[in-house]
Design a protein around this motif. Structure first.
Motif, PDB file in Angstrom:
ATOM      1  N   VAL A 161      30.748  40.438 -20.076  1.00 35.31           N
ATOM      2  CA  VAL A 161      31.496  41.399 -19.264  1.00 35.31           C
ATOM      3  C   VAL A 161      32.892  41.607 -19.847  1.00 35.31           C
ATOM      4  O   VAL A 161      33.391  42.736 -19.918  1.00 35.31           O
ATOM      5  CB  VAL A 161      31.579  40.916 -17.802  1.00 35.31           C
ATOM      6  N   LEU A 162      33.532  40.515 -20.286  1.00 40.74           N
ATOM      7  CA  LEU A 162      34.851  40.642 -20.910  1.00 40.74           C
ATOM      8  C   LEU A 162      34.771  41.436 -22.207  1.00 40.74           C
ATOM      9  O   LEU A 162      35.643  42.250 -22.508  1.00 40.74           O
ATOM     10  CB  LEU A 162      35.446  39.257 -21.171  1.00 40.74           C
ATOM     11  N   GLN A 163      33.713  41.221 -22.989  1.00 45.42           N
ATOM     12  CA  GLN A 163      33.553  41.957 -24.243  1.00 45.42           C
ATOM     13  C   GLN A 163      33.341  43.446 -24.000  1.00 45.42           C
ATOM     14  O   GLN A 163      33.713  44.281 -24.836  1.00 45.42           O
ATOM     15  CB  GLN A 163      32.379  41.386 -25.044  1.00 45.42           C
ATOM     16  N   ALA A 164      32.749  43.786 -22.853  1.00 45.69           N
ATOM     17  CA  ALA A 164      32.498  45.196 -22.523  1.00 45.69           C
ATOM     18  C   ALA A 164      33.742  45.892 -21.978  1.00 45.69           C
ATOM     19  O   ALA A 164      33.690  47.098 -21.681  1.00 45.69           O
ATOM     20  CB  ALA A 164      31.357  45.294 -21.516  1.00 45.69           C
ATOM     21  N   ASN A 165      34.846  45.140 -21.829  1.00 47.44           N
ATOM     22  CA  ASN A 165      36.113  45.705 -21.336  1.00 47.44           C
ATOM     23  C   ASN A 165      35.955  46.395 -19.984  1.00 47.44           C
ATOM     24  O   ASN A 165      36.555  47.464 -19.731  1.00 47.44           O
ATOM     25  CB  ASN A 165      36.694  46.698 -22.358  1.00 47.44           C
ATOM     26  N   LEU A 166      35.170  45.793 -19.106  1.00 51.02           N
ATOM     27  CA  LEU A 166      34.972  46.358 -17.774  1.00 51.02           C
ATOM     28  C   LEU A 166      36.123  46.032 -16.832  1.00 51.02           C
ATOM     29  O   LEU A 166      36.230  46.619 -15.759  1.00 51.02           O
ATOM     30  CB  LEU A 166      33.651  45.849 -17.180  1.00 51.02           C
ATOM     31  N   ILE A 167      36.975  45.092 -17.221  1.00 51.29           N
ATOM     32  CA  ILE A 167      38.135  44.729 -16.412  1.00 51.29           C
ATOM     33  C   ILE A 167      39.398  45.039 -17.206  1.00 51.29           C
ATOM     34  O   ILE A 167      39.549  44.589 -18.342  1.00 51.29           O
ATOM     35  CB  ILE A 167      38.104  43.237 -16.027  1.00 51.29           C
ATOM     36  N   GLU A 168      40.289  45.807 -16.604  1.00 47.06           N
ATOM     37  CA  GLU A 168      41.569  46.125 -17.235  1.00 47.06           C
ATOM     38  C   GLU A 168      42.590  45.051 -16.870  1.00 47.06           C
ATOM     39  O   GLU A 168      42.733  44.702 -15.690  1.00 47.06           O
ATOM     40  CB  GLU A 168      42.067  47.486 -16.758  1.00 47.06           C
ATOM     41  N   PHE A 169      43.268  44.528 -17.869  1.00 44.95           N
ATOM     42  CA  PHE A 169      44.302  43.521 -17.638  1.00 44.95           C
ATOM     43  C   PHE A 169      45.679  44.147 -17.839  1.00 44.95           C
ATOM     44  O   PHE A 169      45.926  44.811 -18.846  1.00 44.95           O
ATOM     45  CB  PHE A 169      44.134  42.329 -18.594  1.00 44.95           C
ATOM     46  N   ILE A 170      46.556  43.941 -16.851  1.00 42.84           N
ATOM     47  CA  ILE A 170      47.940  44.418 -16.926  1.00 42.84           C
ATOM     48  C   ILE A 170      48.874  43.235 -16.667  1.00 42.84           C
ATOM     49  O   ILE A 170      48.854  42.665 -15.572  1.00 42.84           O
ATOM     50  CB  ILE A 170      48.210  45.536 -15.901  1.00 42.84           C
ATOM     51  N   PRO A 171      49.692  42.819 -17.653  1.00 41.78           N
ATOM     52  CA  PRO A 171      49.755  43.375 -19.011  1.00 41.78           C
ATOM     53  C   PRO A 171      48.467  43.083 -19.786  1.00 41.78           C
ATOM     54  O   PRO A 171      47.658  42.239 -19.382  1.00 41.78           O
ATOM     55  CB  PRO A 171      50.949  42.647 -19.610  1.00 41.78           C
ATOM     56  N   LYS A 172      48.286  43.787 -20.897  1.00 41.65           N
ATOM     57  CA  LYS A 172      47.092  43.588 -21.708  1.00 41.65           C
ATOM     58  C   LYS A 172      47.014  42.146 -22.196  1.00 41.65           C
ATOM     59  O   LYS A 172      48.029  41.488 -22.401  1.00 41.65           O
ATOM     60  CB  LYS A 172      47.106  44.529 -22.917  1.00 41.65           C
ATOM     61  N   LEU A 173      45.790  41.674 -22.364  1.00 43.12           N
ATOM     62  CA  LEU A 173      45.606  40.334 -22.907  1.00 43.12           C
ATOM     63  C   LEU A 173      46.196  40.282 -24.316  1.00 43.12           C
ATOM     64  O   LEU A 173      46.067  41.249 -25.077  1.00 43.12           O
ATOM     65  CB  LEU A 173      44.119  39.969 -22.958  1.00 43.12           C
ATOM     66  N   PRO A 174      46.815  39.183 -24.688  1.00 51.98           N
ATOM     67  CA  PRO A 174      47.355  39.073 -26.050  1.00 51.98           C
ATOM     68  C   PRO A 174      46.243  39.137 -27.086  1.00 51.98           C
ATOM     69  O   PRO A 174      45.082  38.827 -26.805  1.00 51.98           O
ATOM     70  CB  PRO A 174      48.054  37.714 -26.044  1.00 51.98           C
TER      71      PRO A 174
END
Length: 488
Positions: free
Chosen positions: A274-287
């Motif tokens: 799921v993380l690889q599919a970028n289904l969750i947006e992280f703010i700020p972006k993950l490093p």
């Protein structure tokens, strides 16, 4: 008598603790890692909210009851039937029974050879002596891959290493039926990782820290374990997380319908797929170092096709195998009747083959599986019920469990599990001691993330003394009752 300085500090600390707001945590994912973390924090008097995208708890653990008996369509084994297994106290306390499929602690075999019956594509049984002899050859080949690893500083795939071994030792090559049996052994090894041999890292494939005690099938399924851990927790089903915004003191989680949840910290336990599919947006972006760690991990696929019949027409062995010229074309059935008494066979497919099966309809998949079964048993009756898993295309998982790709960086797992301020990571992929891909690995990863989160929040609130987390529920389960495992 005046109160001394030490007493004043103690009283002030006590008052501050009483006045402090209840620490709050949002756990994303109600698989066993997520609910283990939530249970841990809930028992420590934290306010815990679990957000789960599915309409059920368990994640990649899914015990189905539509056959009028439990059938695990996801995880189904306890790998390491021993007191050192972190799941042992819970399984013991619930009185759950295990069926031993192997006493072998090796990752080459998770089932005993004497309880197999192998057939070729024409439906003829493979002589047991040939199965044993080829098994010895396979062990020798895999031992020789260690020398290949020593001779080559750069990583390569297990498939490439096997090719080098066979070029060096022509006496290990097999022809005809023996070659097909060898491919079946490779197929079984690939099933352990849920990935094909040409994807597996030679450097790490045999470095897993396998617990002692062999492998035990959960006779009543894993559902009782999930229910015990989830009891009294605030779990919100059908809450698909689309965004996580974290700051210095608070974090906000947004779900698909636009609602927001705010807490002191967030614990992410969603599958790596799921993380690889970028289904969750992280703010700020993950490093970048975290994104690279997520990308550099392999995610395997393994599916089950469970078939329920009106009667048993197969022999009383645990596994029925089909040998073929390639490992891709090999196959095998788990005989649940031997372990549970119910007339059920479970066909298991891993790696690319599992992905290809997902391209078919359920009916076409079952028809294909029945063709394999009828090669072995021409008089086989048709199933009266069936179940088909699709873990690879499931948007809640996009795969089963993780494995090491060729050339994986040495610090990948450290980067995967590393927290980012008030953002913590759990799940089977981030567990310690090389227990990725196992239920107890996912469970212990959830406990580890919860402990780190607990420490972080209390320190932020000024509680410098940080008592270790002890769950009352788990204390009760720490009994001397042995694990109930048997074999028929």
């Amino acid at each position: 008598m005046p109160i001394d300085i030490v007493q004043q500090d103690t009283i002030a600390s006590h008052i501050k603790r009483q006045c402090s707001p209840q620490p709050s945590v949002i756990v994303i994912g109600a698989g066993i890692s997520g609910i283990a973390a939530a249970r841990r924090l809930y028992d420590a008097s934290f306010k815990v909210t679990v957000l789960e995208s599915r309409d059920r708890v368990g994640g990649r653990i899914h015990t189905d009851y539509s056959f009028d008996c439990p059938v695990d369509m996801g995880a189904s084994w306890l790998h390491g039937v021993c007191n050192e297994n972190p799941m042992a106290p819970l399984i013991r306390g619930l009185g759950l029974k295990l069926y031993r499929t192997s006493g072998d602690d090796s990752i080459l075999y998770d089932h005993d050879l004497e309880s197999y019956m192998l057939f070729n594509m024409d439906g003829h049984q493979v002589p047991p002596q040939m199965v044993t002899e080829v098994g010895d050859t396979f062990k020798r080949i895999m031992e020789e891959t260690e020398k290949v690893r020593d001779d080559h500083p750069d990583d390569m795939s297990v498939h490439q290493a096997i090719s080098i071994v066979l070029n060096r030792h022509s006496e290990l090559r097999k022809q005809g039926l023996a070659h097909e049996v060898l491919q079946w052994y490779i197929c079984r090894m690939e099933a352990w990782f849920a990935a094909d041999a040409d994807m597996l890292s030679l450097k790490t494939w045999d470095q897993a820290n396998v617990l002692s005690g062999g492998h035990g099938l959960m006779v009543q399924g894993y559902d009782p374990v999930i229910k015990a851990l989830a009891k009294d927790l605030d779990i919100r089903l059908n809450h698909r997380v689309i965004k996580i915004s974290n700051g210095c003191n608070k974090a906000m989680v947004t779900v698909e319908d636009g609602r927001n949840f705010v807490a002191d910290a967030v614990l992410v336990t969603v599958p790596v797929g799921v993380l690889q599919a970028n289904l969750i947006e992280f703010i700020p972006k993950l490093p970048d170092w975290k994104v690279a760690a997520i990308k550099d991990l392999g995610v395997g696929n393994e599916n089950k096709i469970a078939l329920r019949f009106d009667k048993v027409f197969w022999p009383n062995v645990e596994f029925l195998g089909i040998v073929a010229p390639t490992s891709y074309a090999c196959g095998y059935f788990l005989n649940l009747h031997k372990a549970t008494g119910h007339p059920i066979l479970v066909y298991m497919a891993a790696g690319r083959f599992a992905c290809d099966l997902e391209k078919l309809s359920n009916e076409s998949t079952v028809n294909f599986v029945m063709l394999q079964l009828k090669k072995m048993f021409p008089g086989a009756s048709n199933p009266i019920q069936y179940l088909v898993s699709r873990w690879g295309s499931d948007p809640n998982s996009f795969g089963c469990y993780t494995y090491d790709l060729v050339g994986k960086p040495d610090d990948l797992y450290d980067r995967l599990r590393a927290p980012l301020g008030n953002l913590f990571f759990g799940g089977e992929a981030v567990c310690m001691d090389d227990h990725q891909g196992s239920v107890h690995g996912a469970y212990s990863a959830g406990i580890m993330a919860a402990d780190n989160c607990h420490k972080y929040i209390l320190e932020k609130q000024g509680h410098m003394e940080n008592p270790p987390l002890v769950s009352v529920r788990h204390e009760i389960l720490e009994t001397t009752i042995p694990l109930q495992i048997s074999r028929m």
